[in-house]
Design a protein around this motif. Structure first.
Motif, PDB file in Angstrom:
ATOM      1  N   UNK A  92       7.666  12.311   1.986  1.00 14.55           N
ATOM      2  CA  UNK A  92       7.499  13.625   2.622  1.00 14.55           C
ATOM      3  C   UNK A  92       6.044  13.853   2.999  1.00 14.55           C
ATOM      4  N   UNK A  93       5.115  13.461   2.132  1.00 20.18           N
ATOM      5  CA  UNK A  93       3.696  13.613   2.428  1.00 20.18           C
ATOM      6  C   UNK A  93       3.288  12.720   3.595  1.00 20.18           C
ATOM      7  N   UNK A  94       3.819  11.515   3.633  1.00 21.65           N
ATOM      8  CA  UNK A  94       3.500  10.607   4.738  1.00 21.65           C
ATOM      9  C   UNK A  94       4.026  11.173   6.050  1.00 21.65           C
ATOM     10  N   UNK A  95       5.251  11.689   6.040  1.00 18.18           N
ATOM     11  CA  UNK A  95       5.836  12.250   7.257  1.00 18.18           C
ATOM     12  C   UNK A  95       5.052  13.471   7.726  1.00 18.18           C
ATOM     13  N   UNK A  96       4.669  14.355   6.810  1.00 19.05           N
ATOM     14  CA  UNK A  96       3.911  15.545   7.174  1.00 19.05           C
ATOM     15  C   UNK A  96       2.547  15.160   7.735  1.00 19.05           C
ATOM     16  N   UNK A  97       1.872  14.235   7.095  1.00 24.08           N
ATOM     17  CA  UNK A  97       0.569  13.785   7.587  1.00 24.08           C
ATOM     18  C   UNK A  97       0.675  13.147   8.955  1.00 24.08           C
ATOM     19  N   UNK A  98       1.699  12.314   9.148  1.00 21.49           N
ATOM     20  CA  UNK A  98       1.906  11.679  10.447  1.00 21.49           C
ATOM     21  C   UNK A  98       2.195  12.716  11.524  1.00 21.49           C
ATOM     22  N   UNK A 134       0.808  -1.208   0.000  1.00 21.68           N
ATOM     23  CA  UNK A 134       0.000   0.000   0.000  1.00 21.68           C
ATOM     24  C   UNK A 134       0.845   1.263   0.000  1.00 21.68           C
ATOM     25  N   UNK A 135       2.157   1.135   0.113  1.00 20.25           N
ATOM     26  CA  UNK A 135       3.014   2.314   0.127  1.00 20.25           C
ATOM     27  C   UNK A 135       3.612   2.631  -1.228  1.00 20.25           C
ATOM     28  N   UNK A 136       3.445   1.763  -2.217  1.00 24.89           N
ATOM     29  CA  UNK A 136       4.037   1.992  -3.520  1.00 24.89           C
ATOM     30  C   UNK A 136       3.520   3.270  -4.152  1.00 24.89           C
ATOM     31  N   UNK A 137       4.396   4.134  -4.598  1.00 27.28           N
ATOM     32  CA  UNK A 137       4.017   5.364  -5.275  1.00 27.28           C
ATOM     33  C   UNK A 137       3.697   6.522  -4.342  1.00 27.28           C
ATOM     34  N   UNK A 138       3.765   6.327  -3.048  1.00 25.25           N
ATOM     35  CA  UNK A 138       3.484   7.418  -2.124  1.00 25.25           C
ATOM     36  C   UNK A 138       4.756   8.203  -1.848  1.00 25.25           C
ATOM     37  N   UNK A 139       4.590   9.463  -1.628  1.00 26.09           N
ATOM     38  CA  UNK A 139       5.705  10.351  -1.340  1.00 26.09           C
ATOM     39  C   UNK A 139       5.991  10.310   0.165  1.00 26.09           C
TER      40      UNK A 139
END
Length: 174
Positions: free
Chosen positions: A145-151, A138-143
């Motif tokens: 930086x966006x994951x870190x900011x959202x977290x 489910x992480x393929x293609x995700x950025x």
């Protein structure tokens, strides 16, 4: 007093989660032009380098010219209903290109439709190279930086909610 703090924290948490959720975009629905001949393109979304089928109906006694910035000009000859066109390899993924159908028969006219370039493999290769190992799932293609900011936003919201709602010892005892 405690109920107000809990409600405020819940509202703050809900607001932060709503802001971090992906937003849905809706395409504007407009009226289509009506022509004396019918036309279509399939598929409406294609990967760069793919082949589309151009269809026309009602332009039987003349040629139909199909033009676009994403493939070479194509002519559907008199008496035929379809032709194919190869999408350019350098077509920009996610872009929408205009395709114009022009009938030169007894029902002359011109109209347009859109062709969307699919977001596919970033390397643009057309042949299968086997299994691509790595992040996947489910992480393929995700950025990242966006994951870190959202977290960080979610953790900050939860931490604030916890801080605002926890029972402080000694608050009313002094």
């Amino acid at each position: 007093m405690r109920a107000i703090r809990v409600a405020s924290a819940a509202l703050l948490t809900a607001s932060a989660l709503a802001l971090t959720a992906p937003t849905a975009s809706a395409a504007a629905v407009g009226e289509e032009n009506v022509t004396a001949f019918g036309f279509s393109i399939s598929p409406k979304t294609i990967a760069a380098g793919g082949q589309v089928t151009l269809n026309v109906d009602g332009c039987d006694d003349g040629d139909t010219k199909v033009t676009s910035g994403v493939f070479d000009d194509t002519t559907i000859p008199k008496g035929q209903k379809s032709a194919t066109a190869q999408v350019f390899w350098d077509a920009k993924p996610g872009a929408m290109y205009e395709v114009t159908f022009t009938c030169n028969g007894s029902n002359p006219g011109s109209d347009k439709t859109d062709l969307t370039i699919a977001t596919g493999r970033p390397d643009g290769s057309s042949h299968h190279k086997g299994v691509k190992a790595g992040i996947g799932g489910s992480l393929g293609g995700l950025d990242l930086h966006e994951i870190a900011l959202g977290s960080a936003l979610i953790l900050g919201t939860l931490g604030t909610a916890y801080y605002k709602t926890r029972r402080r010892t000694g608050e009313g005892n002094s």
